[in-house]
Design a protein around this motif. Structure first.
Motif: not given
Length: 197
Positions: A34-38, A80-82, A88-90
């Motif tokens: 999901t992170v990779h797609a975002l 900051r990144l998290e 968004a992942v949630a």
């Protein structure tokens, strides 16, 4: 519905086990994918990441090496990144649950489940585990991996022994693949029986 949290340190075989759940018909929410797609080409998070970390995105998405060089050893930058990525992942995870709400079992595949407090959002936790020598050999065989990178990643992860101690179930991957598969099938059967399926 039972939400099963699937986790394990780097090189433990978690992706292999996640695929086994999918092959058995259990939907898996893959946090990393999901992170990779975002963050990939045209990804929804690119504008926010570029604003926070100028020069780290382009037509192919996030330049992971460049962004990693900024956040890897800087905890404030990582936070900051998290703060951009986690909400968004949630939201994606909530959409996944809504799509599969009628099913008795789903899996959340989250590498840093314990490290991020994610175990609170699942019903049970399964830890994928192998001995340290197997883990090290698997990781160092990956392209672009080094002992230094491996040690840095391990330093951010809860030790395997602690994960195992906190797990509801453990799936071994330093055994023949058929044994790992049998363990996955047995776990699914056990969880479905709990649900009266």
């Amino acid at each position: 519905m039972i939400i099963l949290g699937l986790t394990g340190s780097i090189g433990m075989g978690k992706s292999t086990v996640a695929k086994m759940f999918v092959d058995e018909g259990v939907p898996v929410f893959d946090a990393d994918a999901t992170v990779h797609a975002l963050q990939g080409p045209g990804g929804a998070l690119l504008p926010a990441i570029e604003a926070a970390f100028p020069g780290t995105t382009g037509p192919t998405g996030v330049d992971r090496a460049r962004l990693g060089a900024i956040v890897f050893h800087d905890s404030a930058a990582m936070q900051r990144l998290e703060a951009i990525v986690h909400p968004a992942v949630a939201a994606e995870r909530a959409a996944f649950l809504a799509r599969h709400q009628a099913l008795p079992l789903v899996v959340f595949d989250v590498p840093l489940l314990f490290e991020t407090g994610g175990e609170k959002s699942v019903d049970k936790v399964v830890v994928v585990s192998a001995d340290a020598a197997t883990q090290r050999a698997r990781v160092l065989a990956r392209p672009g991996q080094s002992t230094e990178k491996f040690e840095a990643i391990l330093a951010r992860q809860l030790p395997d022994a602690q994960k195992r101690a906190r797990a509801d179930y453990i799936i071994p991957t330093d055994v023949p693949l058929a044994e790992t598969q049998a363990a996955v099938r047995a776990l699914i059967a056990c969880l479905l029986a709990e649900q009266g399926q």
